[in-house]
Structures are given as structure tokens and as C-alpha cells.
Write an enzyme that holds these catalytic residues in place. Structure first.
Site: not given
Ligand code: A2P
Length: 353
Positions: A145, A259
């Protein structure tokens, strides 16, 4: 090494069915739920959807396009008739079942790290290296990711001004460790606010009102953890820059699902922040959030639920006296662009002629 029989290349170049049968392995997980939602919201042209998970979930129902679909336990017969299998149940399951799916005739888009560095398995961020899919042999890997969220802004910059070096610090959400870690963040925060003790069972340290070095396995010799090593290797592979120097520190923060990354990019020549801003404003998959007056920059709360990666705080890095470095801050939904959305975009490319 992945042991796949070498198929006739043309056999796997595209998925032939106009409306393929799609399976989700790990449908009940944090990413699996988002895969279902992305397929529905993007109007993916499938003829039927098969939901697979552990025997614990067999018989549960999940809703897709207003219809209740029953989750089945994954086994060796799960892939008969499946054209595209989206795997998101961890590396062990991918190692055990991806080749089974390919042998049954499916193309696998794998969200685990099992095959990401395998030759012959493209590692794809559609905005960056869609062309690398041409050589696949039945498995396409969906990157880590952080590597996805970082390469979406790094790639357009590399195309215009060659990058010499990247330095990154991450602020990673609970979702990267799965649905159970998200629940641990919720429960431990509630316990903290009640003044009660909470013993973590999913992550190695107290999570409420705390942050800690990423929970991936530590390489004692280098001092880097597995997440950091993955991001370095995968970022280089996605951008086809095998020697790009990358420094990184990965930190788990008490955020549920998006994130953030502080990136410092050193270019071969002097590049102004205005130039970087103009390039990123035009690039696919990005949205500028860069309001110095309002002190409004990318935040996980605003990136959550968004397909685009937010980018801002674009400024000269004062730590580089040569003026060749620019600092930026990005935030991207780990479950969407960092996982499910990227996988569905890859599946969409499989259908294109
Ligand atoms: P289940 O919900 O039945 O345990 P997450 O990353 O959020 O932890 O999700 C992991 C996903 O992988 C879940 O859908 C989980 O299903 C699935 N999974 C875990 N173990 C297996 C297994 N042995 N076979 C199939 N799916 C599995």
C-alpha cells in the site's frame, strides 16, 4: 519460486469474457469488503461474483448490488468457471491457492506480498506501469500500500525531472494490519477513555493514543523492518528504477484507514516547488490539497473513502542546500488506492483490448 506451467502467452494476455465471473478470496476481510464495494461502484462488468473466505465465514451473506450473496469456504474446487480471482487473504493463502486458480483458467490479481518480486509476475500501479501487464502468466501482483500511494506522485515527477533520491517517513493506519487491527484500535481507544487497561492481542504495542515502529518483522542486521524493505524494493520495481536510493521509516499510527507519507525527493537538477505543484496538479490519480493560508494539507480523515491520493505541503527542502530537493506530504486510503481500488483497476485493464 512460483511453479506455473508456461502457458501460451496469448492465453493470458486478456480475459476473453466480456462479462467475466469474478471471485474474491478473503471477501470478509478489511480489503475484501472494499473490493466488493469498488466492483459495484465502478460498475465492473461481471456476470457473477463468488465470495470466498475461511470456513468460519461459510454461510454468511454479504450484499452486492442489493442482492445477498453467500460466502463459501475456499477450497481447491472454488475456481471452476472463474475468469478473474481477486486474492486478499494473506500470503499463505495466495501461495497455496493462486496457482490452483490459474490452473483452473482464472487470472489472479493478488493483494499479498507472495509474488510481488517474482520474475514474470507484473507488479502494477495502473497510473505508472500498466504496460508491464502485457507479459503476465496468470498472476498480477498488487503492490504494498505505501508503494502504491508513494509511486502515484513520484512517477509523474520522474517522467519530467529525473529523481536522484527519495526519503520517506510513513504514518500508517490500522487497516494495513487487517480488520482485527482496526477493531483493536477501536476497542483499546474506548477502554483508554473509560480509564481501563487493555491488553493488545493483534498488534505488539498499546495502540490508543500511541504510535510505534511498524509491526513487520525486523531485520536485526540492517535495522530495517519488513515493511520498509518491501516499500524500497517494490517502489524501485514499479518505477523500473532498480538502483534508486530510498531511505524510509515506517510507523504505525492510531488512524483507522488512510496512510500518510512525508516524502522528500531529490532531483538530478534544481526543480522549483511551483513546477512540482504544476506537474502533480495534472497527474492522474492525484488531488492537490495545498492551501498554505488555511493550513490545509492532506489528512487521513479526508483521504478516507477517496480513490485519489491527496498531495500537498509542496515546498523546497531546506535540508538540501543545493536546492535540488522538494518535500511533499501525501495521504491515500490504504484500503482503496493502497489495495482494493488498485486491484480493481488492474482487473479493468485485463478486460481492455
Ligand atoms: P475470515 O473472515 O473467514 O477469517 P483481514 O486482512 O481483514 O484480516 O482479512 C483476511 C481475510 O482472509 C478474511 O476474509 C478471512 O476470512 C480470509 N482468510 C483467512 N484465513 C483464510 C483461509 N484459511 N481460507 C480462506 N480465507 C481465509
Amino acid at each position: 519460486m512460483l511453479n506455473l506451467q508456461e502457458p501460451a502467452e496469448a492465453q493470458f494476455r486478456h480475459v476473453e469474457a466480456a462479462a467475466p465471473v469474478v471471485a474474491i478470496v478473503g471477501a470478509t476481510g478489511a480489503v475484501g469488503v472494499e473490493l466488493l464495494r469498488c466492483l459495484e461502484e465502478r460498475g465492473f462488468p461481471l456476470s457473477s461474483l463468488r465470495l470466498l473466505a475461511s470456513p468460519r465465514s461459510a454461510g454468511k451473506t454479504m450484499t452486492f448490488k442489493g442482492q445477498a450473496l453467500t460466502v463459501e469456504a475456499l477450497d481447491d474446487d472454488s475456481f471452476a468457471g472463474v475468469d478473474i480471482a481477486l486474492f486478499s487473504a494473506g500470503s499463505g493463502i495466495s501461495r497455496r491457492y493462486a496457482a490452483v486458480a490459474v490452473q483452473a483458467g482464472a487470472v489472479v490479481v493478488d493483494n499479498s506480498s507472495a509474488f510481488r518480486m517474482e520474475p514474470g509476475v507484473p507488479l502494477v500501479v495502473p497510473e505508472v506501469n500498466a504496460a508491464s501487464m502485457a507479459g503476465h502468466r496468470g498472476i498480477i501482483a498488487n503492490p504494498n500500500c505505501v508503494a502504491v500511494i508513494a509511486t502515484v506522485p513520484l512517477w509523474p515527477l520522474q517522467q519530467r525531472h529525473r529523481i536522484r533520491r527519495v526519503s520517506a517517513a510513513t504514518y500508517q493506519a490500522a487497516s494495513g494490519a487487517g480488520a482485527a487491527a482496526m477493531e483493536e484500535l477501536r476497542l483499546s481507544t474506548a477502554a483508554y477513555l473509560r480509564g481501563e487497561d487493555y491488553t493488545p492481542t493483534v498488534l505488539p504495542h498499546p495502540y490508543a493514543f500511541n504510535l510505534f515502529s511498524h509491526n513487520a518483522e525486523m531485520d536485526a542486521e540492517s535495522g530495517y523492518n519488513g515493511e520498509e524493505l518491501k516499500v524500497i524494493a517494490e517502489t524501485r520495481r514499479i518505477m523500473d528504477l532498480p538502483a534508486l536510493p530510498i531511505g524510509i521509516t515506517c510507523i504505525r499510527v492510531p488512524v483507522l484507514r488512510a496512510h500518510a507519507i512525508a516524502l522528500t525527493v531529490e532531483f538530478e537538477e534544481k526543480v522549483s516547488p511551483d513546477d512540482v505543484r504544476a506537474i502533480l496538479a495534472e497527474a492522474p490519480g492525484l488531488r492537490l490539497v495545498d492551501d498554505r493560508v488555511a493550513n490545509h494539507f492532506p489528512m487521513p480523515s479526508e483521504a478516507s473513502g477517496q480513490g485519489d491520493v491527496l498531495v500537498g505541503r509542496i515546498r523546497t527542502d531546506l535540508g538540501d542546500p543545493t536546492g535540488r530537493s522538494v518535500a511533499l506530504f501525501v495521504a491515500g486510503d490504504q484500503l482503496l488506492k493502497g489495495a482494493a481500488l488498485n486491484a480493481v483497476q488492474i482487473a479493468e485493464l485485463l478486460l481492455k483490448r
